[in-house]
Design a protein around this motif. Structure first.
Motif, PDB file in Angstrom:
ATOM      1  N   LEU A 130      -2.005  37.355 -49.737  1.00  0.00           N
ATOM      2  CA  LEU A 130      -2.499  36.935 -48.426  1.00  0.00           C
ATOM      3  C   LEU A 130      -3.994  37.204 -48.296  1.00  0.00           C
ATOM      4  CD1 LEU A 130      -1.877  35.765 -45.678  1.00  0.00           C
ATOM      5  CD2 LEU A 130      -1.171  38.040 -44.897  1.00  0.00           C
ATOM      6  N   ALA A 131      -4.445  38.339 -48.823  1.00  0.00           N
ATOM      7  CA  ALA A 131      -5.881  38.654 -48.786  1.00  0.00           C
ATOM      8  C   ALA A 131      -6.666  37.629 -49.580  1.00  0.00           C
ATOM      9  CB  ALA A 131      -6.112  40.065 -49.323  1.00  0.00           C
ATOM     10  N   ARG A 132      -6.145  37.234 -50.763  1.00  0.00           N
ATOM     11  CA  ARG A 132      -6.840  36.225 -51.573  1.00  0.00           C
ATOM     12  C   ARG A 132      -6.889  34.888 -50.840  1.00  0.00           C
ATOM     13  NH1 ARG A 132      -4.140  39.030 -55.720  1.00  0.00           N
ATOM     14  NH2 ARG A 132      -2.382  37.556 -55.680  1.00  0.00           N
ATOM     15  N   ARG A 133      -5.818  34.550 -50.142  1.00  0.00           N
ATOM     16  CA  ARG A 133      -5.784  33.288 -49.405  1.00  0.00           C
ATOM     17  C   ARG A 133      -6.862  33.264 -48.331  1.00  0.00           C
ATOM     18  NH1 ARG A 133      -0.453  31.074 -46.055  1.00  0.00           N
ATOM     19  NH2 ARG A 133      -1.513  29.361 -44.955  1.00  0.00           N
ATOM     20  N   LEU A 134      -7.119  34.408 -47.704  1.00  0.00           N
ATOM     21  CA  LEU A 134      -8.108  34.484 -46.626  1.00  0.00           C
ATOM     22  C   LEU A 134      -9.516  34.769 -47.130  1.00  0.00           C
ATOM     23  CD1 LEU A 134      -6.121  36.624 -44.025  1.00  0.00           C
ATOM     24  CD2 LEU A 134      -6.556  34.176 -43.924  1.00  0.00           C
ATOM     25  N   GLY A 135      -9.620  35.205 -48.395  1.00  0.00           N
ATOM     26  CA  GLY A 135     -10.929  35.578 -48.918  1.00  0.00           C
ATOM     27  C   GLY A 135     -11.421  36.901 -48.383  1.00  0.00           C
ATOM     28  N   VAL A 136     -10.472  37.823 -48.101  1.00  0.00           N
ATOM     29  CA  VAL A 136     -10.847  39.150 -47.620  1.00  0.00           C
ATOM     30  C   VAL A 136     -10.239  40.197 -48.546  1.00  0.00           C
ATOM     31  CG1 VAL A 136     -10.935  38.358 -45.219  1.00  0.00           C
ATOM     32  CG2 VAL A 136      -8.809  39.375 -46.103  1.00  0.00           C
ATOM     33  N   ARG A 137     -10.654  41.430 -48.361  1.00  0.00           N
ATOM     34  CA  ARG A 137     -10.102  42.523 -49.160  1.00  0.00           C
ATOM     35  C   ARG A 137      -8.770  42.980 -48.562  1.00  0.00           C
ATOM     36  NH1 ARG A 137     -14.576  46.988 -49.259  1.00  0.00           N
ATOM     37  NH2 ARG A 137     -12.989  47.989 -50.546  1.00  0.00           N
ATOM     38  N   PRO A 138      -7.845  43.462 -49.389  1.00  0.00           N
ATOM     39  CA  PRO A 138      -6.582  43.996 -48.846  1.00  0.00           C
ATOM     40  C   PRO A 138      -6.822  45.087 -47.811  1.00  0.00           C
ATOM     41  CG  PRO A 138      -6.395  43.711 -51.210  1.00  0.00           C
ATOM     42  CD  PRO A 138      -7.839  43.429 -50.859  1.00  0.00           C
ATOM     43  N   ALA A 139      -7.907  45.857 -47.975  1.00  0.00           N
ATOM     44  CA  ALA A 139      -8.201  46.918 -47.007  1.00  0.00           C
ATOM     45  C   ALA A 139      -8.452  46.345 -45.617  1.00  0.00           C
ATOM     46  CB  ALA A 139      -9.415  47.719 -47.460  1.00  0.00           C
ATOM     47  N   THR A 140      -8.971  45.106 -45.569  1.00  0.00           N
ATOM     48  CA  THR A 140      -9.209  44.470 -44.266  1.00  0.00           C
ATOM     49  C   THR A 140      -7.890  44.218 -43.549  1.00  0.00           C
ATOM     50  OG1 THR A 140     -11.238  43.412 -45.055  1.00  0.00           O
ATOM     51  CG2 THR A 140     -10.175  42.438 -43.125  1.00  0.00           C
ATOM     52  N   LEU A 141      -6.890  43.747 -44.284  1.00  0.00           N
ATOM     53  CA  LEU A 141      -5.583  43.504 -43.666  1.00  0.00           C
ATOM     54  C   LEU A 141      -4.962  44.812 -43.192  1.00  0.00           C
ATOM     55  CD1 LEU A 141      -4.000  40.807 -46.023  1.00  0.00           C
ATOM     56  CD2 LEU A 141      -5.202  40.488 -43.853  1.00  0.00           C
ATOM     57  N   ARG A 142      -5.164  45.878 -43.955  1.00  0.00           N
ATOM     58  CA  ARG A 142      -4.620  47.162 -43.523  1.00  0.00           C
ATOM     59  C   ARG A 142      -5.326  47.651 -42.252  1.00  0.00           C
ATOM     60  NH1 ARG A 142      -5.337  48.120 -49.281  1.00  0.00           N
ATOM     61  NH2 ARG A 142      -3.359  47.753 -50.359  1.00  0.00           N
ATOM     62  N   LYS A 143      -6.630  47.388 -42.181  1.00  0.00           N
ATOM     63  CA  LYS A 143      -7.391  47.754 -40.975  1.00  0.00           C
ATOM     64  C   LYS A 143      -6.870  46.983 -39.772  1.00  0.00           C
ATOM     65  CE  LYS A 143     -12.090  47.830 -39.100  1.00  0.00           C
ATOM     66  NZ  LYS A 143     -13.532  47.522 -39.378  1.00  0.00           N
ATOM     67  N   TRP A 144      -6.585  45.695 -39.959  1.00  0.00           N
ATOM     68  CA  TRP A 144      -6.053  44.889 -38.866  1.00  0.00           C
ATOM     69  C   TRP A 144      -4.679  45.406 -38.435  1.00  0.00           C
ATOM     70  CZ3 TRP A 144      -7.234  39.127 -40.588  1.00  0.00           C
ATOM     71  CH2 TRP A 144      -8.618  38.954 -40.630  1.00  0.00           C
ATOM     72  N   GLU A 145      -3.921  45.877 -39.401  1.00  0.00           N
ATOM     73  CA  GLU A 145      -2.610  46.445 -39.072  1.00  0.00           C
ATOM     74  C   GLU A 145      -2.773  47.697 -38.223  1.00  0.00           C
ATOM     75  OE1 GLU A 145       1.267  48.435 -41.300  1.00  0.00           O
ATOM     76  OE2 GLU A 145      -0.203  47.318 -42.482  1.00  0.00           O
ATOM     77  N   ARG A 146      -3.711  48.562 -38.610  1.00  0.00           N
ATOM     78  CA  ARG A 146      -3.941  49.779 -37.828  1.00  0.00           C
ATOM     79  C   ARG A 146      -4.425  49.454 -36.418  1.00  0.00           C
ATOM     80  NH1 ARG A 146      -6.201  51.436 -42.779  1.00  0.00           N
ATOM     81  NH2 ARG A 146      -8.324  51.092 -41.990  1.00  0.00           N
ATOM     82  N   ALA A 147      -5.143  48.344 -36.264  1.00  0.00           N
ATOM     83  CA  ALA A 147      -5.645  47.932 -34.952  1.00  0.00           C
ATOM     84  C   ALA A 147      -4.575  47.230 -34.121  1.00  0.00           C
ATOM     85  CB  ALA A 147      -6.853  47.014 -35.116  1.00  0.00           C
ATOM     86  N   GLY A 148      -3.393  47.032 -34.711  1.00  0.00           N
ATOM     87  CA  GLY A 148      -2.295  46.418 -33.965  1.00  0.00           C
ATOM     88  C   GLY A 148      -2.312  44.906 -33.948  1.00  0.00           C
ATOM     89  N   LEU A 149      -3.154  44.280 -34.790  1.00  0.00           N
ATOM     90  CA  LEU A 149      -3.214  42.817 -34.799  1.00  0.00           C
ATOM     91  C   LEU A 149      -1.992  42.206 -35.467  1.00  0.00           C
ATOM     92  CD1 LEU A 149      -6.955  42.032 -35.635  1.00  0.00           C
ATOM     93  CD2 LEU A 149      -5.904  42.708 -33.479  1.00  0.00           C
ATOM     94  N   VAL A 150      -1.506  42.852 -36.486  1.00  0.00           N
ATOM     95  CA  VAL A 150      -0.362  42.333 -37.228  1.00  0.00           C
ATOM     96  C   VAL A 150       0.562  43.497 -37.553  1.00  0.00           C
ATOM     97  CG1 VAL A 150      -1.515  42.564 -39.467  1.00  0.00           C
ATOM     98  CG2 VAL A 150       0.306  40.870 -39.195  1.00  0.00           C
ATOM     99  N   GLN A 151       1.836  43.214 -37.630  1.00  0.00           N
ATOM    100  CA  GLN A 151       2.837  44.261 -37.848  1.00  0.00           C
ATOM    101  C   GLN A 151       3.796  43.841 -38.961  1.00  0.00           C
ATOM    102  OE1 GLN A 151       4.370  44.171 -33.898  1.00  0.00           O
ATOM    103  NE2 GLN A 151       2.713  45.386 -33.036  1.00  0.00           N
TER     104      GLN A 151
END
Length: 239
Positions: A130-151
């Motif tokens: 999913l990170a590769r599909r978006l062109g972001v680092r996996p750490a970014t997705l984890r940050k979004w998870e901590r912020a409550g954007l995705v669960q």
């Protein structure tokens, strides 16, 4: 013959209240709060109002729908203490907030419109793909998870994050909004609306309602501005 108090330019609290569908206590409270200018008193201590008080009350009631009670009250208080610049600044801030809200709506509409259809199959994916599909680092997705954007769910055997189709939708929408310059705390409530609506398709009706509310607020600001301008004009010194 009973004298009409309005014919002499003097109004009792009950006259002001009845004309605007309020209680006399509400009128007194508005005066005490500085929303109305101070009333004169009779020798017996009774309040007497004038047409200017009626105009102030009309202005306040007209300001309420567009600005809300707190800001409408602050505007009238500023005018009544002869701080017109402060009042106009508050009006400008409400208009600026409306512009910001319109831009947020436009960004959400654009983000929703740019979402690619979800695949018909199971659609589960993991952080890396999913990170590769978006062109972001996996750490970014984890940050979004901590912020409550995705669960994302967790695989019960491996503990890996599993992004189901609805999670992918939320991540894609978050990515669109981030590219539009929105902060994580601004994005979280939007995604909550998507989840509450049951997906992007039902969100279209939410967006229509949102647009309608913004249009109603815009018209209300115009109505309030006209009434406020009339009250400001009434306070100008006689030429």
């Amino acid at each position: 013959m009973r004298r009409n108090p309005q014919s002499s330019g003097h109004l009792r609290p009950v006259d002001l209240a009845r004309a605007h569908g309020l209680s006399t206590q509400a009128v007194r409270n508005y005066e005490a709060a500085g929303i109305l200018p101070p009333a004169a008193r009779t020798p017996h201590g009774y309040r007497t109002y004038t047409p200017r008080h009626a105009q102030a009350l009309r202005a306040f009631l007209a300001l309420l729908p567009g600005h809300g009670h707190r800001t409408a009250a602050a505007i009238m208080q500023a005018v009544n203490r002869d701080a017109a610049e402060d009042a106009l600044r508050l009006v400008d801030e409400s208009h600026a907030q409306l512009v910001a809200d319109r831009r947020t709506l436009q960004a959400v509409e654009a983000a929703v419109g740019d979402l690619a259809p979800l695949p018909p199959e199971r659609g589960d994916t993991f952080v890396g793909p999913l990170a590769r599909r978006l062109g972001v680092r996996p750490a970014t997705l984890r940050k979004w998870e901590r912020a409550g954007l995705v669960q994302p769910h967790r695989d019960p055997q491996t503990g890996y994050r599993v992004y189901r189709p609805a999670d992918v939708r939320d991540v894609l929408l978050a990515a669109q909004l981030r590219r539009g310059g929105y902060l994580l705390e601004q994005i979280a409530p939007v995604l909550a609306q998507v989840r509450g609506a049951g997906g992007v398709a039902p969100l279209e009706s939410v967006l229509r309602d949102w647009r309608a509310r913004l249009s109603a607020r815009s018209r209300a600001l115009l109505t309030g501005a006209a009434a406020l301008d009339a009250y400001l004009t009434s306070r100008l010194p006689e030429p």
